[in-house]
Enzyme design. Structure first.
Site, PDB file in Angstrom:
ATOM      1  N   ALA A   1     -10.227  36.406  58.300  1.00  0.00           N
ATOM      2  CA  ALA A   1     -10.473  37.480  59.269  1.00  0.00           C
ATOM      3  C   ALA A   1     -10.686  38.811  58.568  1.00  0.00           C
ATOM      4  CB  ALA A   1      -9.287  37.573  60.234  1.00  0.00           C
TER       5      ALA A   1
ATOM      6  N   ASP B   1      -5.439  40.002  67.732  1.00  0.00           N
ATOM      7  CA  ASP B   1      -5.893  41.036  66.791  1.00  0.00           C
ATOM      8  C   ASP B   1      -4.831  41.151  65.702  1.00  0.00           C
ATOM      9  OD1 ASP B   1      -6.652  44.631  67.016  1.00  0.00           O
ATOM     10  OD2 ASP B   1      -6.569  43.208  65.334  1.00  0.00           O
TER      11      ASP B   1
ATOM     12  N   LYS C   1     -12.044  44.285  49.490  1.00  0.00           N
ATOM     13  CA  LYS C   1     -11.769  42.999  48.820  1.00  0.00           C
ATOM     14  C   LYS C   1     -10.978  43.256  47.539  1.00  0.00           C
ATOM     15  CE  LYS C   1     -13.666  40.187  51.709  1.00  0.00           C
ATOM     16  NZ  LYS C   1     -12.812  39.308  52.548  1.00  0.00           N
TER      17      LYS C   1
ATOM     18  N   ARG D   1     -29.162  35.709  42.636  1.00  0.00           N
ATOM     19  CA  ARG D   1     -27.827  35.459  43.172  1.00  0.00           C
ATOM     20  C   ARG D   1     -27.453  33.986  42.985  1.00  0.00           C
ATOM     21  NH1 ARG D   1     -28.398  40.092  43.316  1.00  0.00           N
ATOM     22  NH2 ARG D   1     -27.845  41.668  44.920  1.00  0.00           N
TER      23      ARG D   1
ATOM     24  N   ASP E   1     -27.502  47.146  45.847  1.00  0.00           N
ATOM     25  CA  ASP E   1     -27.701  45.779  45.349  1.00  0.00           C
ATOM     26  C   ASP E   1     -27.487  45.723  43.843  1.00  0.00           C
ATOM     27  OD1 ASP E   1     -28.222  44.490  47.675  1.00  0.00           O
ATOM     28  OD2 ASP E   1     -30.380  44.416  47.447  1.00  0.00           O
TER      29      ASP E   1
ATOM     30  N   TYR F   1     -16.685  47.965  51.987  1.00  0.00           N
ATOM     31  CA  TYR F   1     -16.413  46.532  52.206  1.00  0.00           C
ATOM     32  C   TYR F   1     -15.935  45.897  50.895  1.00  0.00           C
ATOM     33  CZ  TYR F   1     -17.261  41.602  51.879  1.00  0.00           C
ATOM     34  OH  TYR F   1     -17.107  40.281  51.594  1.00  0.00           O
TER      35      TYR F   1
ATOM     36  N   ASN G   1     -22.815  33.537  47.050  1.00  0.00           N
ATOM     37  CA  ASN G   1     -23.525  33.759  48.319  1.00  0.00           C
ATOM     38  C   ASN G   1     -23.530  32.536  49.220  1.00  0.00           C
ATOM     39  OD1 ASN G   1     -24.291  36.015  46.572  1.00  0.00           O
ATOM     40  ND2 ASN G   1     -25.744  36.501  48.218  1.00  0.00           N
TER      41      ASN G   1
ATOM     42  N   ILE H   1     -17.750  30.941  57.672  1.00  0.00           N
ATOM     43  CA  ILE H   1     -17.069  30.100  56.677  1.00  0.00           C
ATOM     44  C   ILE H   1     -15.798  29.504  57.283  1.00  0.00           C
ATOM     45  CG2 ILE H   1     -16.119  30.032  54.340  1.00  0.00           C
ATOM     46  CD1 ILE H   1     -17.904  32.583  53.835  1.00  0.00           C
TER      47      ILE H   1
ATOM     48  N   SER I   1     -14.576  37.896  47.207  1.00  0.00           N
ATOM     49  CA  SER I   1     -16.028  37.912  47.039  1.00  0.00           C
ATOM     50  C   SER I   1     -16.413  38.295  45.620  1.00  0.00           C
ATOM     51  CB  SER I   1     -16.635  38.937  48.014  1.00  0.00           C
ATOM     52  OG  SER I   1     -17.985  39.157  47.713  1.00  0.00           O
TER      53      SER I   1
ATOM     54  N   ASP J   1      -8.383  34.148  66.131  1.00  0.00           N
ATOM     55  CA  ASP J   1      -9.579  34.987  66.014  1.00  0.00           C
ATOM     56  C   ASP J   1      -9.565  36.011  67.144  1.00  0.00           C
ATOM     57  OD1 ASP J   1     -12.616  33.963  64.469  1.00  0.00           O
ATOM     58  OD2 ASP J   1     -12.275  35.914  65.426  1.00  0.00           O
ATOM     59  N   ASN J   2     -10.287  37.127  66.954  1.00  0.00           N
ATOM     60  CA  ASN J   2     -10.422  38.097  68.065  1.00  0.00           C
ATOM     61  C   ASN J   2     -11.886  38.245  68.474  1.00  0.00           C
ATOM     62  OD1 ASN J   2     -11.602  39.527  66.021  1.00  0.00           O
ATOM     63  ND2 ASN J   2     -10.293  41.361  66.206  1.00  0.00           N
TER      64      ASN J   2
END
Ligand code: WQD
Length: 340
Positions: free
Chosen positions: A83, A59, A153, A231, A298, A149, A179, A13, A124, A32-33
């Site tokens: 990131a 980083d 968020k 979704r 899910d 994860y 999504n 993205i 998200s 970015d790393n």
């Protein structure tokens, strides 16, 4: 000209957002790393835009290096923070890797700019879990995350909300993605999953090109029209344009508060089987699939109410499922001839 920092700017993205920021007349600097992206994306961005973007390999968990970077780039007016690690399954196996990386990096970015910055945060729809009411609005309750994860968020949004409450110079818009799928129309950038794709659409394109076997549909016994999970799939280019709209909103000082949240979806749900059918219809490629067991974690069905984003961000998704499938397929074909 406003200068925007894009962290994770060589990611899926992030790279598409760099293109749309450039097209909108912004100066862009990328950090970015390459933990979850490929350095070759920088060349691809130059092919698309003709621009060699300022890039720093960094980083963001290294507080001192972040502060030094910000001091050397004092003309940055806004940040779009992508990131983060984002593999749901991996986060269950390695929670501390996710909590450390996703939260340290965010806190270092806020502190690096002394909490005096316009910040767009990549959140998200995972924060909603299985909503009680559909379509789900931004006012819906955040439910217990199904994975570390998803929890990063949720915690990140709380960190931002609590910080904005006492730091008026910190302006934040959290964008809750549904999504993201598809690729740039040039087929020069797109999704680059590492290893076996966990997400549906990259698995579909890799199966269609012969890189993977048949698709496993994770469950067809859900309470949905065809039994497979639903979704809200959104084209990554539409998603990228919403980030430009968020930056513009903060620059125009139209925001109702210094912490806002917006859903980024199409407002329409599609089932797994409908996506498979849409891919076959759009590309003419026949897919093989089997019906398997449900996947742990899910949710059954989720799609977004995007009224607030349309009315207040002045943004609406424009690209349909056909364009999502075709662009994803064109990118997969490009990768076959130009392996990264
Ligand atoms: C979509 C549907 C699967 C693969 C995740 C993250 C979310 C966001 C988007 C980052 C589900 C089914 C999948 C397969 C299948 N990422 N599926 N066979 O899980 O909705 O969302 O990615 O922000 O945070 O949670 O996306 O593409 O993995 O799955 O049947 O081989 O396709 O069960 O119903 P998901 P997905």
């Amino acid at each position: 000209m406003s200068k925007i920092l894009v962290t994770g700017g060589t990611g899926f993205i992030g790279s598409h957002t760099v293109v749309e920021l450039h097209n909108a007349g912004y100066e862009v600097v990328i950090v970015d790393n390459f933990a979850n992206s490929n350095p070759k994306i920088l060349n691809q961005l130059k092919k698309i835009t003709g621009k060699e973007f300022q890039f720093f390999e960094l980083d963001l968990c290294d507080e001192a290096k972040v502060k030094a970077f910000v001091d050397q780039n004092a003309d940055i007016t806004g940040v779009i923070h992508f990131a983060a690690y984002k593999a749901v399954g991996e986060s269950v196996q390695q929670p501390l890797k996710y909590y450390r990386n996703n939260l340290y990096s965010l806190i270092n970015v806020i502190n690096g700019f002394n909490a005096d910055i316009d910040l767009v945060f990549s959140s998200s729809c995972t924060v909603y879990g299985q909503p009680d009411v559909l379509p789900v609005t931004e006012a819906a309750p955040v439910k217990k995350a199904e994975s570390p994860y998803g929890n990063t968020k949720q915690i990140a949004e709380e960190i931002l909300q609590d910080s904005c409450a006492v730091m008026p110079a910190l302006k934040v818009i959290s964008l809750r993605y549904f999504n993201p799928v598809g690729a740039h129309a040039t087929a020069l950038i797109g999704e680059l999953p590492i290893g076996v794709p966990q997400n549906l659409v990259p698995f579909i394109t890799q199966s269609a090109i012969g890189k993977r076997g048949p698709i496993t549909v994770y469950g067809n016994d859900y309470a949905t029209p065809d039994g497979s999970a639903v979704r809200d799939y959104i084209h990554v280019v539409d998603l990228a344009k919403a980030h430009v709209a968020a930056i513009r909103r903060m620059e125009s000082k139209k925001a109702s508060s210094n912490y806002e949240v917006f859903n980024l979806g199409t407002g329409k749900g599609s089932s797994v089987l409908e996506i498979i059918q849409a891919f076959e219809k759009s590309t003419g490629q026949k897919l093989n699939y089997t019906i398997g067991a449900r996947r742990e974690g899910d949710v059954e069905k989720v799609w977004g109410d995007v009224t607030k984003s349309t009315q207040e961000l002045g943004w609406k998704a424009e690209l349909d499922i056909n364009e999502m499938m075709l662009s994803a397929w064109n990118w997969e074909k490009y990768l076959k001839d130009n392996p990264f």
